[in-house]
Design an enzyme around this catalytic site. Structure first.
Site, PDB file in Angstrom:
ATOM      1  N   HIS A  48       4.579   3.405  -6.688  1.00  0.00           N
ATOM      2  CA  HIS A  48       5.116   2.107  -7.069  1.00  0.00           C
ATOM      3  C   HIS A  48       5.525   2.252  -8.533  1.00  0.00           C
ATOM      4  O   HIS A  48       4.967   3.097  -9.252  1.00  0.00           O
ATOM      5  CB  HIS A  48       4.052   1.014  -6.938  1.00  0.00           C
ATOM      6  CG  HIS A  48       3.603   0.806  -5.520  1.00  0.00           C
ATOM      7  ND1 HIS A  48       2.304   0.923  -5.131  1.00  0.00           N
ATOM      8  CD2 HIS A  48       4.308   0.507  -4.408  1.00  0.00           C
ATOM      9  CE1 HIS A  48       2.213   0.697  -3.826  1.00  0.00           C
ATOM     10  NE2 HIS A  48       3.431   0.456  -3.360  1.00  0.00           N
ATOM     11  N   ASP A  51       2.581   2.141 -10.639  1.00  0.00           N
ATOM     12  CA  ASP A  51       1.629   3.263 -10.505  1.00  0.00           C
ATOM     13  C   ASP A  51       1.971   4.294 -11.580  1.00  0.00           C
ATOM     14  O   ASP A  51       1.093   4.916 -12.175  1.00  0.00           O
ATOM     15  CB  ASP A  51       1.779   3.997  -9.150  1.00  0.00           C
ATOM     16  CG  ASP A  51       1.262   3.187  -7.970  1.00  0.00           C
ATOM     17  OD1 ASP A  51       0.279   2.445  -8.140  1.00  0.00           O
ATOM     18  OD2 ASP A  51       1.849   3.311  -6.879  1.00  0.00           O
TER      19      ASP A  51
HETATM   20  C1  XUL Z   1       2.539  -2.141   3.018  1.00  0.00           C
HETATM   21  C2  XUL Z   1       2.871  -0.759   2.839  1.00  0.00           C
HETATM   22  C3  XUL Z   1       2.992  -0.303   1.432  1.00  0.00           C
HETATM   23  C4  XUL Z   1       4.249   0.419   1.168  1.00  0.00           C
HETATM   24  C5  XUL Z   1       4.466   0.826  -0.240  1.00  0.00           C
HETATM   25  O1  XUL Z   1       2.287  -2.522   4.302  1.00  0.00           O
HETATM   26  O2  XUL Z   1       2.984  -0.010   3.778  1.00  0.00           O
HETATM   27  O3  XUL Z   1       1.931   0.545   1.150  1.00  0.00           O
HETATM   28  O4  XUL Z   1       4.256   1.579   1.922  1.00  0.00           O
HETATM   29  O5  XUL Z   1       4.506  -0.223  -1.097  1.00  0.00           O
END
Ligand code: XUL
Ligand code: MN
Length: 344
Positions: A48, A51
């Protein structure tokens, strides 16, 4: 020998807090996770935006890029590649009502600011992709937003990102619900439509998560196959799920082994990975696990995925062909189950 490269995100090792209870394990520092991921056999890291650059809202654009460069050095030191950056548009006070589809103009602008910064961070990390998990793009109260306008706003946001950077690719990670009730982009079919309606379809593709497909009542291997047929499956989040309830992010294959096998099989049959794609394992360890078990779900998921790669390599296509010719699908089905049970 595995034919795939596997990736993981720092959020996949967590302290166990959920909507109903607090953390039950200690937080593990980011650097420690990175080192351990490499030891476990991962080659790619998913991020992210925050992150990679935790306090980004309070930083200048230059400071953000410099902080991301430090993370790139850490990856290089550990022989790891950054797969993608995803703007985290669900945690912030500005995104309570969503980001790109928020009813507030100021909040939509904030979402675009985060999307552009995510592209800057991706470039600093050497990642080619942005992932949009559209967590709050949708409604809790159906009448609060227009489904037509939601779709147009999503398309505008995608076009804005494509225009901001001429090379960046956007992968939409579809999910039908949670945390919203009705999502603006629930399945890969919707994602493909957004792609083809965008300013540059060659740079808009999909990321399929097994659990998300199941939450939509769809078969993940078929969703994968559909996007592969369009040449637009650029990442996957393999995991598992027991039925249509909350998003469980269980270890890959532990609930639906045959479905897991068919996901690996369709990826393998279609040369997934030959253009640099990773298999992401978006799994969470159970809350009941103790500190020393913090990585067990990743070890288990990798072990299961690799074992299924071997099963897929041993799949008897000559026998399958014979069964198809005779229209004897009972025999074919029994063969698959026996293969998975270790009887073949
Ligand atoms: C949410 C999900 C997240 C995304 C990344 O359901 O899968 O972990 O993969 O933000
Ligand atoms: Mn995911």
């Amino acid at each position: 020998m595995s034919t795939f490269r596997y990736s993981v995100g720092p959020w996949n090792v967590h302290s166990g807090a959920d909507s109903y209870g607090p953390a039950v394990r200690d937080e593990i520092p980011f650097e420690e996770k990175i080192v351990r991921f490499k030891e476990l056999g991962f080659d790619g890291i998913q991020f992210h935006d925050d992150d990679a650059v935790p306090d980004m809202n309070n930083m200048t654009e230059k400071q953000i890029i410099n902080a991301a460069k430090d993370v790139k050095a850490l990856l290089d030191k550990n022989g790891l590649e950054a797969e993608f950056v995803a703007p985290r548009l669900w945690m912030d006070p500005h995104t309570i009502d969503g980001g790109f589809t928020s009813n507030s103009k100021e909040d939509r602008e904030f979402a675009m600011w985060r999307a552009y910064r995510s592209i800057d961070i991706a470039n600093a990390l050497g990642a080619k992709n942005i992932v949009l998990w559209l967590a709050r793009e949708g409604t809790l109260c159906y009448e609060s937003k227009s489904p037509v306008e939601n779709t147009r706003r999503l398309l505008d946001a995608v076009n804005g990102m494509l225009a901001y950077d001429p090379k960046i690719r956007i992968m939409i990670e579809t999910k039908p619900n949670e945390p919203v009730d009705r999502s603006a982009c629930p399945t890969l079919g919707h994602c493909m439509a957004i792609s083809y309606a965008s300013g540059d379809p060659s740079r808009v593709g999909g990321l399929l998560e097994s659990a998300h497909a199941m939450l939509a009542g769809l078969d993940p291997a078929s969703e994968i196959g559909f996007a592969l047929a369009m040449g637009k499956l650029w990442s996957v989040h393999l995991n598992d799920q027991n039925g249509m309830k909350f998003d469980q992010d269980k270890s890959f294959g532990v609930e639906n082994l045959r479905t897991a096998f068919n996901q690996i099989k369709v990826l393998k049959e279609n040369g997934y990975g030959s253009r640099g794609e990773f298999i992401g394992l978006d799994v969470k360890v159970m809350r009941t696990e103790k500190q020393e078990g913090s990585y067990k779900h990743l070890e288990n998921s990798l072990r299961i995925a690799k074992a299924l790669e071997e099963k897929a390599a041993r799949f008897d296509y000559a026998f399958q062909k014979k069964c198809v010719e005779k229209r004897d699908y009972e025999a074919l089905e029994m063969y698959v189950v026996e293969l998975l049970m270790g009887l073949k």
